[in-house]
Design a protein around this motif. Structure first.
Motif, PDB file in Angstrom:
ATOM      1  N   ASP A 256       0.833  -1.207   0.000  1.00 29.07           N
ATOM      2  CA  ASP A 256       0.000   0.000   0.000  1.00 29.07           C
ATOM      3  C   ASP A 256       0.869   1.259   0.000  1.00 29.07           C
ATOM      4  O   ASP A 256       0.548   2.251  -0.660  1.00 29.07           O
ATOM      5  CB  ASP A 256      -0.933  -0.001   1.206  1.00 29.07           C
ATOM      6  CG  ASP A 256      -2.033  -1.048   1.104  1.00 29.07           C
ATOM      7  OD1 ASP A 256      -2.329  -1.471  -0.025  1.00 29.07           O
ATOM      8  OD2 ASP A 256      -2.579  -1.435   2.153  1.00 29.07           O
ATOM      9  N   ASP A 277       0.182 -10.491   1.307  1.00 28.64           N
ATOM     10  CA  ASP A 277      -1.077 -11.163   1.617  1.00 28.64           C
ATOM     11  C   ASP A 277      -1.947 -11.213   0.358  1.00 28.64           C
ATOM     12  O   ASP A 277      -1.545 -10.775  -0.722  1.00 28.64           O
ATOM     13  CB  ASP A 277      -1.797 -10.472   2.777  1.00 28.64           C
ATOM     14  CG  ASP A 277      -2.149  -9.011   2.497  1.00 28.64           C
ATOM     15  OD1 ASP A 277      -2.173  -8.596   1.313  1.00 28.64           O
ATOM     16  OD2 ASP A 277      -2.432  -8.278   3.471  1.00 28.64           O
ATOM     17  N   ASP A 278      -3.147 -11.763   0.486  1.00 35.04           N
ATOM     18  CA  ASP A 278      -4.015 -11.939  -0.677  1.00 35.04           C
ATOM     19  C   ASP A 278      -4.340 -10.609  -1.346  1.00 35.04           C
ATOM     20  O   ASP A 278      -4.367 -10.512  -2.582  1.00 35.04           O
ATOM     21  CB  ASP A 278      -5.316 -12.633  -0.271  1.00 35.04           C
ATOM     22  CG  ASP A 278      -5.108 -14.087   0.127  1.00 35.04           C
ATOM     23  OD1 ASP A 278      -4.019 -14.626  -0.160  1.00 35.04           O
ATOM     24  OD2 ASP A 278      -6.032 -14.667   0.717  1.00 35.04           O
ATOM     25  N   ASN A 279      -4.594  -9.579  -0.548  1.00 33.93           N
ATOM     26  CA  ASN A 279      -4.918  -8.266  -1.126  1.00 33.93           C
ATOM     27  C   ASN A 279      -3.735  -7.715  -1.915  1.00 33.93           C
ATOM     28  O   ASN A 279      -3.905  -7.128  -2.991  1.00 33.93           O
ATOM     29  CB  ASN A 279      -5.325  -7.278  -0.027  1.00 33.93           C
ATOM     30  CG  ASN A 279      -6.702  -7.571   0.539  1.00 33.93           C
ATOM     31  OD1 ASN A 279      -7.558  -8.114  -0.151  1.00 33.93           O
ATOM     32  ND2 ASN A 279      -6.931  -7.199   1.797  1.00 33.93           N
ATOM     33  N   ALA A 280      -2.529  -7.889  -1.375  1.00 32.84           N
ATOM     34  CA  ALA A 280      -1.340  -7.404  -2.071  1.00 32.84           C
ATOM     35  C   ALA A 280      -1.154  -8.127  -3.397  1.00 32.84           C
ATOM     36  O   ALA A 280      -0.818  -7.508  -4.421  1.00 32.84           O
ATOM     37  CB  ALA A 280      -0.112  -7.586  -1.191  1.00 32.84           C
ATOM     38  N   ARG A 282      -3.471  -9.475  -5.259  1.00 29.47           N
ATOM     39  CA  ARG A 282      -4.474  -8.955  -6.199  1.00 29.47           C
ATOM     40  C   ARG A 282      -4.057  -7.598  -6.743  1.00 29.47           C
ATOM     41  O   ARG A 282      -4.257  -7.297  -7.929  1.00 29.47           O
ATOM     42  CB  ARG A 282      -5.836  -8.870  -5.510  1.00 29.47           C
ATOM     43  CG  ARG A 282      -6.532 -10.223  -5.353  1.00 29.47           C
ATOM     44  CD  ARG A 282      -7.974 -10.060  -4.926  1.00 29.47           C
ATOM     45  NE  ARG A 282      -8.083  -9.587  -3.551  1.00 29.47           N
ATOM     46  CZ  ARG A 282      -8.197 -10.394  -2.494  1.00 29.47           C
ATOM     47  NH1 ARG A 282      -8.204 -11.717  -2.656  1.00 29.47           N
ATOM     48  NH2 ARG A 282      -8.308  -9.902  -1.281  1.00 29.47           N
ATOM     49  N   THR A 283      -3.455  -6.771  -5.907  1.00 27.41           N
ATOM     50  CA  THR A 283      -2.998  -5.446  -6.344  1.00 27.41           C
ATOM     51  C   THR A 283      -1.873  -5.571  -7.363  1.00 27.41           C
ATOM     52  O   THR A 283      -1.847  -4.861  -8.379  1.00 27.41           O
ATOM     53  CB  THR A 283      -2.525  -4.617  -5.133  1.00 27.41           C
ATOM     54  OG1 THR A 283      -3.627  -4.439  -4.234  1.00 27.41           O
ATOM     55  CG2 THR A 283      -2.009  -3.256  -5.567  1.00 27.41           C
ATOM     56  N   ARG A 286      -3.473  -6.718 -10.637  1.00 28.88           N
ATOM     57  CA  ARG A 286      -4.266  -5.650 -11.266  1.00 28.88           C
ATOM     58  C   ARG A 286      -3.384  -4.636 -11.970  1.00 28.88           C
ATOM     59  O   ARG A 286      -3.752  -4.104 -13.025  1.00 28.88           O
ATOM     60  CB  ARG A 286      -5.121  -4.967 -10.187  1.00 28.88           C
ATOM     61  CG  ARG A 286      -5.832  -3.695 -10.642  1.00 28.88           C
ATOM     62  CD  ARG A 286      -6.746  -3.150  -9.564  1.00 28.88           C
ATOM     63  NE  ARG A 286      -6.092  -2.954  -8.286  1.00 28.88           N
ATOM     64  CZ  ARG A 286      -5.339  -1.903  -7.982  1.00 28.88           C
ATOM     65  NH1 ARG A 286      -5.121  -0.944  -8.884  1.00 28.88           N
ATOM     66  NH2 ARG A 286      -4.798  -1.788  -6.779  1.00 28.88           N
TER      67      ARG A 286
END
Length: 460
Positions: A256, A277-280, A282-283, A286
């Motif tokens: 982030d 982590d999973d959000n990272a 995905r980022t 993307r």
């Protein structure tokens, strides 16, 4: 293999890594003018006098391997802090690295590049970020070393501006001001970066890490790189300590934080990327941001295991990096393919990473991270003739049913031949353009000088 003579490598198993991932149990590769003219099944049949035919029976031919993260200067400091964490290791080594100069870089860099070449590497990337005052032209020294050995080279001008007195990890004497860094980086791009299709040297912009540079430097470095049309690189998510540092200092996770500074995109790749982590993930997917997976160094420092399968499943570009020799004394890019596979399976099961996926990360995946996949990383007509020919008919490999499995899972086989732009880099396991004993002696001298630099007497 000189002049305009056409060269044919014939009779080997050929693994192309082209779009259809063609493999030929027996095939041949035609090289003309430094580029691949054709890749075809079957042995070569022809009688032209201007064709040199290399009999590669008993060998496997692959694209030359592509290293996507390294610190060449560390060849001079192998074997230090062998039982330390990353931060402990850096704390011990930063003061020694403060003694770097042009001569040390040239000697250590040539030996490190030579060892990479002997492991099948034809494209070497380096992340150089330590610039002691009065050290001389360090980036120019390593570029000269790469030219001496004969590899294709991606140099990144690194930097640190957050010293101990400002809450960073590196000692103040090895950091620079933002203005010095930006001037030095712009000058390196102007002097060395060659974006042409036949380029042997390209340059990127690479501040060191979130715990050794300021937010202002990261923003301005990204702006400079995009203004000049070059790529961006740094270390991210290598350790839990880094995660804690970013959350305590910036109130954000590393990914982030980097996104807030404009440091994501298809022109960016991060070294290590262990603690995403999973959000990272995905980022990263993307934005098209890539990851240089360095399994041996990560294990040597006990930093953790990259989530390679999850990255690939999400569509994140993944290549392999040897990392600096002070945290990976073996410096073998082929071993990184093996370790990437083994570590992925150790944590994710037997289908977590296939042998061909590991080889792809070492070739085409690496080329993609460097933005060079239009020229290198696969054996296809029109691409650069960067080729590795591995001998797999010796006792260690003879009879292995799947030659790609033998290459990735077995003992690294002898490198019969490697080419860069059609020119020999390695012949029969030995460097073709430089004397290995001379490189070894130079490396020993560099190691002595960095630990005990010559005393400079005051002028009277």
């Amino acid at each position: 293999m000189s002049g305009h003579q056409v060269t044919v490598i014939s009779g080997a198993t050929v693994v192309t890594m082209d779009q259809e991932r063609h493999e030929y149990p027996v095939g041949h590769v035609v090289v003309d003018g430094g580029r691949v003219r054709s890749v075809s099944p079957g042995p070569y049949v022809g009688t032209r006098d201007d064709v040199e035919v290399i009999d590669a029976t008993g060998c496997v031919v692959t694209p030359g391997l592509v290293n996507t993260h390294h610190h060449l200067y560390q060849w001079a400091t192998r074997g230090y802090a062998v039982d330390a964490t990353l931060f402990e290791w850096l704390t011990e080594l930063y003061p020694i690295w403060g003694n770097l100069d042009e001569d040390i870089i040239r000697r250590a860099g040539a030996a490190a590049i030579g060892q990479l070449a002997r492991s099948g590497c034809t494209t070497v990337m380096d992340h150089h970020y330590v610039f002691p005052r009065d050290g001389g032209d360090l980036l120019g020294a390593e570029i000269a070393a790469a030219a001496e050995v004969g590899v294709r080279f991606f140099a990144t001008r690194g930097s640190m501006d957050l010293g101990e007195s400002d809450g960073g990890l590196p000692p103040d004497h090895v950091v620079e001001s933002i203005d010095e860094i930006l001037r030095g980086t712009a000058a390196a791009i102007d002097r060395h970066h060659d974006p042409s299709p036949d380029s042997l040297v390209r340059v990127g912009v690479a501040p060191c890490s979130p715990f050794s540079v300021t937010a202002d430097l990261l923003r301005e470095a990204a702006a400079l790189a995009r203004d000049r049309g070059v790529r961006l690189h740094t270390h991210v998510a290598e350790t839990v300590d880094e995660e804690d540092f970013c959350r305590e200092r910036f109130g954000q996770s590393p990914i982030d934080y980097m996104e807030s500074l404009g440091w994501l995109g298809p022109d960016v790749w991060f070294a290590h990327g262990i603690h995403f982590d999973d959000n990272a993930i995905r980022t990263l997917a993307r934005t098209g941001t890539g990851v240089a997976h360095c399994p041996s160094s990560n294990a040597r420092l006990g930093a953790g295991i990259c989530r390679t399968r999850d990255l690939l499943d999400a569509g994140v570009p993944v290549g392999l990096g040897v990392d600096g020799a002070a945290s990976n004394e073996a410096t073998s890019l082929l071993e990184e393919a093996r370790h990437a596979l083994l570590f992925a399976r150790a944590t994710g099961g037997p289908t977590a990473l296939g042998v061909r996926q590991a080889l792809e990360a070492a070739t085409l995946g690496g080329a993609r991270l460097l933005g060079w996949d239009d020229q290198i990383g696969s054996l296809e007509p029109g691409k650069q003739a960067d080729i590795a020919v591995w001998r797999t008919d010796t006792m260690a490999h003879a009879g292995i049913a799947d030659p790609v499995a033998g290459l990735v899972l077995g003992t690294p086989p002898p490198l019969e031949l490697s080419l860069v732009a059609g020119r020999p880099l390695v012949r029969k396991g030995r460097l073709a353009r430089v004397d290995e004993a001379t490189l070894a002696a130079g490396a020993a001298e560099a190691s002595t000088r960095i630990e005990h630099p010559p005393r400079v007497l005051p002028r009277v």
